[in-house]
Design a protein around this motif. Structure first.
Motif, short mmCIF file in Angstrom:
data_model
loop_
_atom_site.label_atom_id
_atom_site.label_comp_id
_atom_site.label_asym_id
_atom_site.label_seq_id
_atom_site.Cartn_x
_atom_site.Cartn_y
_atom_site.Cartn_z
N PRO A 78 0.80 -1.24 0.00
CA PRO A 78 0.00 0.00 0.00
C PRO A 78 0.83 1.28 0.00
O PRO A 78 0.35 2.33 -0.40
CB PRO A 78 -0.83 -0.12 1.29
CG PRO A 78 -0.86 -1.58 1.59
CD PRO A 78 0.46 -2.11 1.13
N ASP A 79 2.08 1.18 0.46
CA ASP A 79 2.93 2.38 0.49
C ASP A 79 3.67 2.58 -0.84
O ASP A 79 4.63 3.35 -0.92
CB ASP A 79 3.93 2.32 1.64
CG ASP A 79 4.89 1.13 1.52
OD1 ASP A 79 4.74 0.33 0.56
OD2 ASP A 79 5.78 0.99 2.37
N ASN A 80 3.21 1.87 -1.89
CA ASN A 80 3.77 1.96 -3.23
C ASN A 80 5.22 1.47 -3.32
O ASN A 80 6.01 1.97 -4.14
CB ASN A 80 3.66 3.38 -3.79
CG ASN A 80 2.26 3.71 -4.27
OD1 ASN A 80 1.45 4.22 -3.51
ND2 ASN A 80 1.96 3.38 -5.51
N THR A 81 5.56 0.49 -2.49
CA THR A 81 6.81 -0.22 -2.64
C THR A 81 6.49 -1.66 -3.04
O THR A 81 5.37 -2.13 -2.82
CB THR A 81 7.65 -0.21 -1.34
OG1 THR A 81 6.90 -0.86 -0.30
CG2 THR A 81 7.99 1.22 -0.93
N TRP A 82 7.46 -2.34 -3.63
CA TRP A 82 7.21 -3.71 -4.07
C TRP A 82 8.38 -4.61 -3.68
O TRP A 82 9.48 -4.15 -3.41
CB TRP A 82 6.99 -3.78 -5.58
CG TRP A 82 8.19 -3.40 -6.41
CD1 TRP A 82 8.53 -2.15 -6.85
CD2 TRP A 82 9.21 -4.28 -6.91
NE1 TRP A 82 9.70 -2.19 -7.58
CE2 TRP A 82 10.13 -3.49 -7.64
CE3 TRP A 82 9.43 -5.65 -6.79
CZ2 TRP A 82 11.26 -4.02 -8.25
CZ3 TRP A 82 10.55 -6.19 -7.40
CH2 TRP A 82 11.45 -5.37 -8.13
N ALA A 83 8.09 -5.92 -3.66
CA ALA A 83 9.10 -6.92 -3.35
C ALA A 83 8.62 -8.27 -3.87
O ALA A 83 7.43 -8.44 -4.20
CB ALA A 83 9.36 -6.99 -1.85
N PHE A 84 9.53 -9.22 -3.97
CA PHE A 84 9.15 -10.58 -4.30
C PHE A 84 9.03 -11.36 -3.00
O PHE A 84 9.81 -11.15 -2.06
CB PHE A 84 10.20 -11.24 -5.20
CG PHE A 84 10.20 -10.70 -6.60
CD1 PHE A 84 9.10 -10.85 -7.43
CD2 PHE A 84 11.31 -10.03 -7.10
CE1 PHE A 84 9.10 -10.35 -8.72
CE2 PHE A 84 11.32 -9.52 -8.39
CZ PHE A 84 10.21 -9.69 -9.19
N THR A 85 8.04 -12.24 -2.91
CA THR A 85 7.83 -13.02 -1.72
C THR A 85 7.62 -14.48 -2.10
O THR A 85 7.08 -14.77 -3.19
CB THR A 85 6.63 -12.51 -0.90
OG1 THR A 85 6.43 -13.33 0.24
CG2 THR A 85 5.36 -12.49 -1.74
N LYS A 86 8.05 -15.40 -1.26
CA LYS A 86 7.92 -16.82 -1.56
C LYS A 86 6.51 -17.34 -1.28
O LYS A 86 6.07 -18.31 -1.87
CB LYS A 86 8.94 -17.62 -0.75
CG LYS A 86 10.39 -17.35 -1.15
CD LYS A 86 11.34 -18.21 -0.35
CE LYS A 86 12.79 -17.96 -0.75
NZ LYS A 86 13.74 -18.79 0.02
#
Length: 203
Positions: A78-86
């Motif tokens: 929601p804070d407009n950051t992204w990441a990859f998650t398993k």
């Protein structure tokens, strides 16, 4: 005779090209398409934004998860950051809504009556299609609430209407296609209408 070293070098180059395509190097942007049809741009600083100007998240408090073709799970925060998650947390897992389409047709000596028949059929067929998202057992008034939510979200002037005069009278055809984010709004409206009332405080 082809030199074995040349073949090995070519194979290594092809492997490197494939790896580059699957995993863009740091400093490059990536674009992905969400389930609602909107395109998102992933920036190298781990921030994301909608690619098309004027498109904003329908609910800024929702985490968005998207499984990519290579099996990785993309997490848009929601804070407009992204990441990859398993893994995708079950508590935050979003219900998957597909797009919906419905058609209607009516013939009558009066044009207004033909248009009404076609319009009513569209709403009825759309309602029948969306009932699969309603938990069972549904309350007796579920259909009435669902229809009210559909008509609140989709106005008659949004329907694609085509009509022509035939020997049998006026023939009208109507259709509507809605993306998954609008289906989500309709079901959320229904959930809100049928939610049990909070118990009264005991004194």
């Amino acid at each position: 005779m082809v030199n074995k070293r040349i073949i090995a070098a070519m194979a290594a180059l092809l492997a490197a090209s494939a790896l580059f395509a699957a995993n863009p190097p740091p400093g490059s942007t990536m674009s992905v398409t969400l389930e609602d049809g909107n395109e998102v741009t992933l920036q190298p600083d781990s921030t994301w934004n909608y690619s098309k100007a004027g498109v904003f998240a329908s609910d800024s408090n929702d985490d968005i998860y998207l499984t990519l073709r290579d099996g990785r799970i993309l997490w848009l925060k929601p804070d407009n950051t992204w990441a990859f998650t398993k893994t995708q947390p079950k508590s935050n897992r979003q219900r998957n809504y597909g797009w919906a389409e419905a058609f209607g047709s009516g013939t009558n000596t009066a044009l207004d009556a033909a248009l009404k028949t076609a319009t009513d059929q569209v709403y009825d067929k759309l309602s029948a299609h969306l009932r699969k998202y309603i938990a069972n057992p549904a309350p007796k008034n579920a259909q009435a609430y669902l229809m009210a939510c559909i008509k609140d979200e989709i106005k008659e002037n949004e329907l694609d209407m085509v009509y022509a005069q035939t020997k049998a009278g006026w023939k009208a055809d109507a259709k509507i296609s809605i993306l998954s984010h609008r289906v989500k709004k309709i079901i959320e409206c229904w959930d809100l209408q049928v939610a049990p009332e909070p118990a009264a405080d005991k004194k």
